[in-house]
Write a protein that holds these residues in place. Structure first.
Motif, PDB file in Angstrom:
ATOM      1  N   ALA A 142       0.867  -1.180   0.000  1.00  0.00           N
ATOM      2  CA  ALA A 142       0.000   0.000   0.000  1.00  0.00           C
ATOM      3  C   ALA A 142       0.903   1.230   0.000  1.00  0.00           C
ATOM      4  CB  ALA A 142      -0.927  -0.011   1.208  1.00  0.00           C
ATOM      5  N   VAL A 143       1.168   1.774  -1.161  1.00  0.00           N
ATOM      6  CA  VAL A 143       2.203   2.801  -1.308  1.00  0.00           C
ATOM      7  C   VAL A 143       1.696   4.242  -1.244  1.00  0.00           C
ATOM      8  CG1 VAL A 143       3.702   1.258  -2.605  1.00  0.00           C
ATOM      9  CG2 VAL A 143       2.066   2.696  -3.835  1.00  0.00           C
ATOM     10  N   PHE A 144       0.393   4.445  -1.113  1.00  0.00           N
ATOM     11  CA  PHE A 144      -0.142   5.805  -1.122  1.00  0.00           C
ATOM     12  C   PHE A 144      -0.433   6.361   0.257  1.00  0.00           C
ATOM     13  CE2 PHE A 144      -0.906   4.428  -5.452  1.00  0.00           C
ATOM     14  CZ  PHE A 144      -0.351   5.494  -6.141  1.00  0.00           C
ATOM     15  N   GLY A 145       0.054   5.717   1.287  1.00  0.00           N
ATOM     16  CA  GLY A 145      -0.092   6.256   2.625  1.00  0.00           C
ATOM     17  C   GLY A 145      -1.250   5.674   3.403  1.00  0.00           C
ATOM     18  N   ARG A 146      -1.224   5.971   4.677  1.00  0.00           N
ATOM     19  CA  ARG A 146      -2.171   5.379   5.619  1.00  0.00           C
ATOM     20  C   ARG A 146      -3.629   5.756   5.366  1.00  0.00           C
ATOM     21  NH1 ARG A 146      -1.401   4.552  10.382  1.00  0.00           N
ATOM     22  NH2 ARG A 146       0.765   5.108  10.508  1.00  0.00           N
ATOM     23  N   HIS A 147      -3.919   6.903   4.799  1.00  0.00           N
ATOM     24  CA  HIS A 147      -5.308   7.350   4.648  1.00  0.00           C
ATOM     25  C   HIS A 147      -5.902   7.112   3.257  1.00  0.00           C
ATOM     26  CE1 HIS A 147      -5.156   9.130   8.595  1.00  0.00           C
ATOM     27  NE2 HIS A 147      -4.011   9.707   8.271  1.00  0.00           N
ATOM     28  N   ALA A 148      -5.110   6.633   2.325  1.00  0.00           N
ATOM     29  CA  ALA A 148      -5.591   6.501   0.948  1.00  0.00           C
ATOM     30  C   ALA A 148      -6.763   5.529   0.817  1.00  0.00           C
ATOM     31  CB  ALA A 148      -4.452   6.082   0.024  1.00  0.00           C
ATOM     32  N   GLY A 149      -6.720   4.401   1.494  1.00  0.00           N
ATOM     33  CA  GLY A 149      -7.812   3.426   1.415  1.00  0.00           C
ATOM     34  C   GLY A 149      -9.112   3.975   1.969  1.00  0.00           C
ATOM     35  N   ASP A 150      -9.031   4.601   3.135  1.00  0.00           N
ATOM     36  CA  ASP A 150     -10.227   5.199   3.734  1.00  0.00           C
ATOM     37  C   ASP A 150     -10.768   6.322   2.849  1.00  0.00           C
ATOM     38  OD1 ASP A 150     -10.255   3.546   6.057  1.00  0.00           O
ATOM     39  OD2 ASP A 150      -8.715   4.806   6.965  1.00  0.00           O
ATOM     40  N   CYS A 151      -9.860   7.059   2.233  1.00  0.00           N
ATOM     41  CA  CYS A 151     -10.274   8.145   1.341  1.00  0.00           C
ATOM     42  C   CYS A 151     -11.029   7.596   0.131  1.00  0.00           C
ATOM     43  CB  CYS A 151      -9.042   8.938   0.893  1.00  0.00           C
ATOM     44  SG  CYS A 151      -9.420  10.245  -0.287  1.00  0.00           S
ATOM     45  N   LEU A 152     -10.507   6.532  -0.493  1.00  0.00           N
ATOM     46  CA  LEU A 152     -11.206   5.939  -1.640  1.00  0.00           C
ATOM     47  C   LEU A 152     -12.584   5.423  -1.243  1.00  0.00           C
ATOM     48  CD1 LEU A 152      -8.508   3.945  -3.628  1.00  0.00           C
ATOM     49  CD2 LEU A 152      -9.736   5.986  -4.346  1.00  0.00           C
ATOM     50  N   ALA A 153     -12.665   4.753  -0.103  1.00  0.00           N
ATOM     51  CA  ALA A 153     -13.968   4.237   0.347  1.00  0.00           C
ATOM     52  C   ALA A 153     -14.938   5.380   0.629  1.00  0.00           C
ATOM     53  CB  ALA A 153     -13.787   3.362   1.592  1.00  0.00           C
ATOM     54  N   GLU A 154     -14.451   6.429   1.270  1.00  0.00           N
ATOM     55  CA  GLU A 154     -15.278   7.602   1.564  1.00  0.00           C
ATOM     56  C   GLU A 154     -15.781   8.241   0.262  1.00  0.00           C
ATOM     57  OE1 GLU A 154     -14.032  11.879   3.234  1.00  0.00           O
ATOM     58  OE2 GLU A 154     -13.667  10.265   4.662  1.00  0.00           O
ATOM     59  N   ALA A 155     -14.887   8.385  -0.704  1.00  0.00           N
ATOM     60  CA  ALA A 155     -15.273   8.988  -1.990  1.00  0.00           C
ATOM     61  C   ALA A 155     -16.275   8.105  -2.732  1.00  0.00           C
ATOM     62  CB  ALA A 155     -14.034   9.237  -2.840  1.00  0.00           C
ATOM     63  N   ALA A 156     -16.100   6.788  -2.657  1.00  0.00           N
ATOM     64  CA  ALA A 156     -17.027   5.874  -3.316  1.00  0.00           C
ATOM     65  C   ALA A 156     -18.427   5.981  -2.708  1.00  0.00           C
ATOM     66  CB  ALA A 156     -16.509   4.442  -3.211  1.00  0.00           C
ATOM     67  N   VAL A 157     -18.494   6.059  -1.387  1.00  0.00           N
ATOM     68  CA  VAL A 157     -19.785   6.210  -0.710  1.00  0.00           C
ATOM     69  C   VAL A 157     -20.432   7.539  -1.102  1.00  0.00           C
ATOM     70  CG1 VAL A 157     -20.878   6.512   1.559  1.00  0.00           C
ATOM     71  CG2 VAL A 157     -19.253   4.642   1.177  1.00  0.00           C
ATOM     72  N   GLU A 158     -19.632   8.595  -1.163  1.00  0.00           N
ATOM     73  CA  GLU A 158     -20.169   9.895  -1.584  1.00  0.00           C
ATOM     74  C   GLU A 158     -20.734   9.822  -3.000  1.00  0.00           C
ATOM     75  OE1 GLU A 158     -17.076  12.782  -0.992  1.00  0.00           O
ATOM     76  OE2 GLU A 158     -17.235  12.649   1.191  1.00  0.00           O
ATOM     77  N   LEU A 159     -20.074   9.093  -3.888  1.00  0.00           N
ATOM     78  CA  LEU A 159     -20.598   8.929  -5.251  1.00  0.00           C
ATOM     79  C   LEU A 159     -21.946   8.220  -5.240  1.00  0.00           C
ATOM     80  CD1 LEU A 159     -17.516   7.881  -7.422  1.00  0.00           C
ATOM     81  CD2 LEU A 159     -18.941   9.916  -7.690  1.00  0.00           C
ATOM     82  N   LEU A 160     -22.068   7.182  -4.427  1.00  0.00           N
ATOM     83  CA  LEU A 160     -23.344   6.460  -4.353  1.00  0.00           C
ATOM     84  C   LEU A 160     -24.463   7.367  -3.852  1.00  0.00           C
ATOM     85  CD1 LEU A 160     -22.035   3.066  -2.974  1.00  0.00           C
ATOM     86  CD2 LEU A 160     -22.971   3.502  -5.259  1.00  0.00           C
ATOM     87  N   TYR A 161     -24.172   8.171  -2.845  1.00  0.00           N
ATOM     88  CA  TYR A 161     -25.184   9.117  -2.356  1.00  0.00           C
ATOM     89  C   TYR A 161     -25.543  10.131  -3.437  1.00  0.00           C
ATOM     90  CZ  TYR A 161     -25.694   7.642   2.473  1.00  0.00           C
ATOM     91  OH  TYR A 161     -26.026   6.944   3.608  1.00  0.00           O
ATOM     92  N   SER A 162     -24.542  10.570  -4.203  1.00  0.00           N
ATOM     93  CA  SER A 162     -24.833  11.550  -5.254  1.00  0.00           C
ATOM     94  C   SER A 162     -25.720  10.944  -6.341  1.00  0.00           C
ATOM     95  CB  SER A 162     -23.546  12.122  -5.859  1.00  0.00           C
ATOM     96  OG  SER A 162     -22.882  11.162  -6.644  1.00  0.00           O
ATOM     97  N   LEU A 163     -25.577   9.646  -6.602  1.00  0.00           N
ATOM     98  CA  LEU A 163     -26.462   8.990  -7.572  1.00  0.00           C
ATOM     99  C   LEU A 163     -27.913   8.990  -7.087  1.00  0.00           C
ATOM    100  CD1 LEU A 163     -24.383   5.874  -8.673  1.00  0.00           C
ATOM    101  CD2 LEU A 163     -24.887   7.915 -10.032  1.00  0.00           C
ATOM    102  N   ARG A 164     -28.090   8.984  -5.793  1.00  0.00           N
ATOM    103  CA  ARG A 164     -29.428   9.040  -5.190  1.00  0.00           C
ATOM    104  C   ARG A 164     -29.902  10.482  -5.020  1.00  0.00           C
ATOM    105  NH1 ARG A 164     -32.812   5.514  -6.098  1.00  0.00           N
ATOM    106  NH2 ARG A 164     -32.618   3.551  -5.061  1.00  0.00           N
ATOM    107  N   GLY A 165     -29.021  11.449  -5.324  1.00  0.00           N
ATOM    108  CA  GLY A 165     -29.398  12.850  -5.172  1.00  0.00           C
ATOM    109  C   GLY A 165     -29.442  13.295  -3.727  1.00  0.00           C
ATOM    110  N   ARG A 166     -28.677  12.626  -2.879  1.00  0.00           N
ATOM    111  CA  ARG A 166     -28.668  12.942  -1.456  1.00  0.00           C
ATOM    112  C   ARG A 166     -27.244  13.242  -1.007  1.00  0.00           C
ATOM    113  NH1 ARG A 166     -31.640   7.730   0.814  1.00  0.00           N
ATOM    114  NH2 ARG A 166     -30.503   8.343   2.675  1.00  0.00           N
TER     115      ARG A 166
END
Length: 115
Positions: free
Chosen positions: A71-95
């Motif tokens: 995991a070469v992008f640092g300690r927070h990269a995985g959590d950041c990707l998961a957070e961004a993915a969840v935000e995308l799903l909410y945006s698809l719902r318009g929320r």
């Protein structure tokens, strides 16, 4: 790279998120849990559109293991990707996505990853 492309798609009651690498299981489960609550079914497609390596939680980043060593992008990269993915799903719902547990004054995973 400092930027990664995530793609989310929903058709009816099914949603997909494409991630450009390999997520630690708990990160993928987090995305699927949130997506299933929004749509009924949610899937994560890893190794999609690019390969940026492995992504793990910040809590597991310092544990010596094959995946964490790659995991070469640092300690927070995985959590950041998961957070961004969840935000995308909410945006698809318009929320708007709910604020994470770090919202009480601490930076989000993506803000921490950018440092």
């Amino acid at each position: 790279p400092r930027v990664a492309d995530l793609v989310a798609l929903a058709v009816g009651r099914v949603a997909w998120v494409a991630i450009p690498g390999e997520l630690q299981t708990v990160l993928g489960e987090t995305i699927k849990k949130e997506g299933s609550a929004l749509f009924g079914r949610a899937f994560v497609a890893g190794l999609s559109n690019d390969y940026l390596g492995y992504f793990v939680t910040a809590a597991d980043y310092d544990r010596p293991h094959y995946v964490t060593c790659a995991a070469v992008f640092g300690r927070h990269a995985g959590d950041c990707l998961a957070e961004a993915a969840v935000e995308l799903l909410y945006s698809l719902r318009g929320r708007p996505a709910p604020r994470s547990a770090t919202a009480a004054g601490a930076p989000s995973a993506c803000e921490a990853a950018a440092r």
